[in-house]
Structure formats: C-alpha cells, structure tokens
Write a protein that holds these residues in place. Sequence first.
Motif, PDB file in Angstrom:
ATOM      1  N   PRO A 480      67.589  39.549  30.530  1.00  0.00           N
ATOM      2  CA  PRO A 480      66.173  39.283  30.207  1.00  0.00           C
ATOM      3  C   PRO A 480      65.250  40.448  30.565  1.00  0.00           C
ATOM      4  O   PRO A 480      64.268  40.699  29.841  1.00  0.00           O
ATOM      5  N   GLU A 557      67.189  32.489  30.891  1.00  0.00           N
ATOM      6  CA  GLU A 557      67.216  33.079  32.235  1.00  0.00           C
ATOM      7  C   GLU A 557      68.307  34.108  32.487  1.00  0.00           C
ATOM      8  O   GLU A 557      68.217  34.896  33.408  1.00  0.00           O
ATOM      9  N   SER A 558      69.365  34.063  31.687  1.00  0.00           N
ATOM     10  CA  SER A 558      70.461  34.990  31.994  1.00  0.00           C
ATOM     11  C   SER A 558      71.110  35.534  30.731  1.00  0.00           C
ATOM     12  O   SER A 558      71.040  34.926  29.655  1.00  0.00           O
TER      13      SER A 558
END
Lengths: 579, 100
Positions: A480, A557-558
Amino acid sequence: MQKLQGIAVSPGVAIGEALVIDNEGFRIPRRFVDRDAVVDELQRLEKAIAAAGAEIARNRDAVTQELGEQYGKIFEAHLQMLQGASLRNELEEMISQRHYSPEYAVSRTLRRYAQVLQRVEGSLAERASDIFDIEKRLLKHLLGRRREDIAHLTSPVLVLAHNLTPSETANLDRHFVRGFATEIGGPGSHTAIVAEALEIPAVVGLGAFLNEVSGGDLVILDGDKGLVILQPDEETLAHYRHEAEELRLQAARLEQLRDLPAVTRDGTQILLLGNIEFPYEVEHCVDRGADGIGLYRTEFLYLESGQEPTEEVHFDAYCQVVKAMGDKPVTIRTFDMGADKLVRDGSALDEKNPFLGLRSIRLALRNVPMFRTQLRAVLRASVLGKVQIMFPLISTLLELRQAKLFLKDVMEDLDEHGIPFHREVPVGMMVEVPAAVMMLDQLAAEVDFLSIGTNDLIQYTLAVDRSNSQVVHLYNPTDPAVLKLIQLSIASAERCRVPIGMCGQMSATPANTPLLLGLGLRQFSVPPLVIPEIKNIIRHVTLDECRGISERVLGMESAREINSYLADELRKRIPNVTE
Amino acid sequence: MSSRPLHRTVVVTDPIGIHTRVAVAVAEIVHRSRSRVKLWVDPAYRAEGTEVIQILGLAAPSGSQVHLEAVGPDAEAVLDALEPVFADFEKQVPCKNSKG
C-alpha cells in the motif's frame, strides 16, 4: 529427480540439455556416442587415464622431493583412485553398455562419489575436492584441444553456471541458448538482464548445485516459479512439455494482436512501449508492435567491454535503435550504475552501502567527462529519429538542474563545432526515490516527461534489498505504501500536465495492469516479451472498471490481500491468462 | 585354507572420518595381504578393500561403525592390521613401510 528453488528472474519454461560452465569454463560436449564408436571411445578413455596417471605421478615425485613424502602421499592417493579397477570398470561399462561419452561417464561417476562425500557433515566433505581434482584432470585429457568453446554451440542448451559475467554472456552463441540457471545472483544481476533481453527463462540464486549435474543431462528450467529440476521423472517431464506447448500456443495467439492498437474497451488509447538493454532487442519491440522504446538502458555499453565506451561506441548503438524505431520515440536513459562498476584505475570505492551511495546520476555528476561523452552521442543521434533523454535516480531539484546544465553545455559545444542535433529534444527524469515523489510538483515543472522506476522506488520506500533472501518477502510492488507514492506521482504529473509512464517490473505484471490504469497511468514501458499480454488486458477492460479496482485496492491493508484480489479480478476478465 | 568370511566391526575414531589417506592406508594393507576384504557402513554399498575411491566413497564420518569382512588365508591378521587405521590417523606413524 531433484527440484531446486531459486529466484525467478526471466519467465518461461525450457527443457533441454545442460551445458555446465564451471570456474574454468569447462563444458561437457555431449552425452551419447554412436554404437560403432564405442571401441574408439574406450581407447580414448584408456589414453586419458594413462596421461592423467603420468601427470599425477610426475606431480607426486616432484612434491615428494621438494616437500617430503607426506605431501606426495596425496598424489599417490589420486593415482590409486584413478588407476583402481573399480573406477575403470564403471567407466567402461557406461561407455560400452549405455553408450555414454567418456566425458559424460567421467563427470557422472566422479561427481557421484564426490556428492556422497559432500553430504557428510564435517570436514570429510572437503575430501570431495580430491575427487573433483581427478575429474578435472581426466576431462582435461579427454577434451584436449577440443575443449569446446562456449562461443561455438551447435545445438540448443540450458546454460548452468556459478555466475555469468558480462564477457561470458557476450560470447555465448545466443541462437542456441534456451535458458540460464546460476548459483548466485539476484533479480538485478547481469544474468537476469541478459536472459530478459534474450527472452529466455532464467533462475538465479540457486545455491551450490553444479556438482549435482553433468553436462548433457536433461534439465527443466521453470522461469516462472524459479525452479530447476534435475533428472526429471516422466510425469514431471510430461507436465512441463505440456506447459511449454501451452506457452507457445498462447504466445502465438497473442501474436495476432501485433497490429491492433492498445485501446481500452471504452476507447482510451494507451501507450505501450518496450524496455531494452541491447540494440538487438529493438527487433523484439518492432515485432510486437511497440509504440516506441520507453526505456533504453545504456549500462551494457560500460560493462561489456570492461572499459569506458567512446562517443562513437555510444553513437553506433543509439543509431541502430533510433533508426530501427523510425518515427516512434526512443527514450535513452543516461547511465545508471554504481561506482563499483567503474574500476578503471583499480581503486574501486569501498562503499558500505552502494545503493545509498555514489551511483546513477550522482556518479554522472561526479564523472563529468564520461557523462558528457554519453550526452554528446545521444544528442548526435537525436537528428536520426525521435530521441528523448532521461536522467535516472533524481532525488533533488538541484541534481536535475545540474544534469540539465551539463546537457545545455554539451549542446553549446556541438553548436560551436557545427554538429547537428535536435535542440528541442525532450528531457525527462525517472521517479524512483521517495524524495522525488514528495517534490514532484517542483520537479515536473522542469521536465518534459516522467517515468516511474518501480524497482528502485520499491526498494527505497520499503527499505528492502530484493537480492537479500532474508528480506525479499518484504519486497512487494503492491505494498500500500508503494501504491500511495504511485498515486501521488500520477496526480503531480496531471497537475503539471507532464506525461508520466512507468517502467520496471511492476508495469509488466499482468495482474497490475487494471490497477495501474485505474490509478491513471496511460504509458506502460515493459520488456518486449510481455507487450502482447499487457495489450490483451488493456483491450479487455474499461477505465471505469479499472477505477473501481484501484479504489478498492487503495482501501486494502496489505500486499497479500491486494495481490489475491488483483489475481481474481484478472481471472474474471481474462480467463487462462498467466499472472 | 579357511574360506569362511571373518567379520569385525570397528568404530571410526579419526576426527575427520575415513579420509583420503585412511583409504589409501586401508588399500595398502589389503593389497599386501592374501585376503579379499570388503568394507561397508550400509550393506547396500560395499567397498572393495583395494579400491581407494570406493573406500572414500563410504563417506564415513567420525563415530560411524564400519563392518569389515575378510576372506582368505590371513583374514585374521589383515583385520588386526586394519583395525588401528580407523583410529586417529594423525597420531600414528602413517604407513611405515610406504613404497614412497
């Protein structure tokens, strides 16, 4: 069967005979001999054993006399091993029963003994060197003057080596090389670059494995998964033959896209350019209908010959590329390498941290004569086509201005000598340092174009050296943080109305294409091999869809979550595409 | 004379294991004897007592158990002569009657 895991650096699958290049450049020429040649081959073995034996005996006597009997003993041991009946019987059987060539039989048999020793923990493993010594000696006598030159291949091979140096790869007959596998090296290694240029699969960083394989062995090289498979079983072989055939068919299908434009389903034209390193790659770009060269790396000019290239050497290379591309743009990047590559006077800089050291544009600004030589050649080539100049690794405004100043200076110089060049040659910079992204509004105002270099941007953003296997799992193009920087870069470029593209591996990964389009990227520069695949994806999507994808991704998020989502999205839209 | 094979098991105490010079010493002893000797750690691979490369190929590190089998008129004597070779090689006078 033995599967070795390395780092995949160039995609594809190759199945073929191994050509093992050891430290001395030895190669085992062939595996089998004709049935009616067996008697001759046995004689050849006999002679080689006798010659090697005589040589060892001479060494033994000389060493014994000079250093004492204790030291001569080791040669006595070699002699006994060499002349023992068991070795000879084994070799003779392989030649007469299985029709192996003596070279292959020697290498196979002795390496098997050596391997057994090497598997033992402790210092006994070092004794394998005695066996290798005998192998080398026998091979030397067997191959004699026929010791084949790797420049003169006659059949397709997979090259297996500890490491490949620029001069070795420059000498390889590239028509017969189908793949590379090396014990050391990482994604940015020379082997990786050359493999990509030749469009053959390559796996590097495999760790020590050359002792497990003999020249002529059938080997599978999986450049997608980073695997090398020795002594494959039938099932594996069948699987990979099928896969290779599939890849070939897919390439043939994609080939049909050659003359179709890279346009999204809703009609937006995307610029699809090629990355090249060697002038011969320009053919690959033309063949695949590239819209131009988005990144012409020039480092090979410095590495291949081991000395600083003259202006004419630069000019000749640029001419070839620029002329071949006709009215399509060719973006020449000024040299982008570390000080370690410039060991002209033997006083290589001892840098603790070369990636944060004197490299790329920093090195250019400190080696002005060298920089000027290249700029002169680029400018001279600018009248032959549509040349653009790109500076790498710009991290401050001052650096950009200095580089441009040198360019202006060289222009004046050419003017004085009445040498023609294109005065309005577009000047751009790579966006590959987080600092440049943060300052891009100011930087963009002073250039004609921008290109995001993802390899360095990722490394500097995530603080990861991707050649370090301990941390390579942290090297994620779709992290991100990286995506935010890309988003910022594109926004800056749009504000300043400066075109922005992306070169580097990230833009060549099919699953990333919709995401990057969604983020606003309209120029992709990729290895010529993947142009058709990326074009195919572009032609299957709409910008609305892509924006939907990028919005979703920016909320994630990842990298892991993002990658699996992107893979799913791609599969939904384009079945049976490779990821 | 007796052709019944004699067996003996020895433990390799040489710190390196059966290294090249140990293998040579074994082969020399066997060569001088009138018996046929085989050695193994794993019965699947048996080394001929006269073949240095095969003995080295036993890949026997320190601490491993080596089985010796001797057949011939001086089988007992050859086993006796071989036994100390597998102990610390450096501490012995290597190959007293070496041929040079």
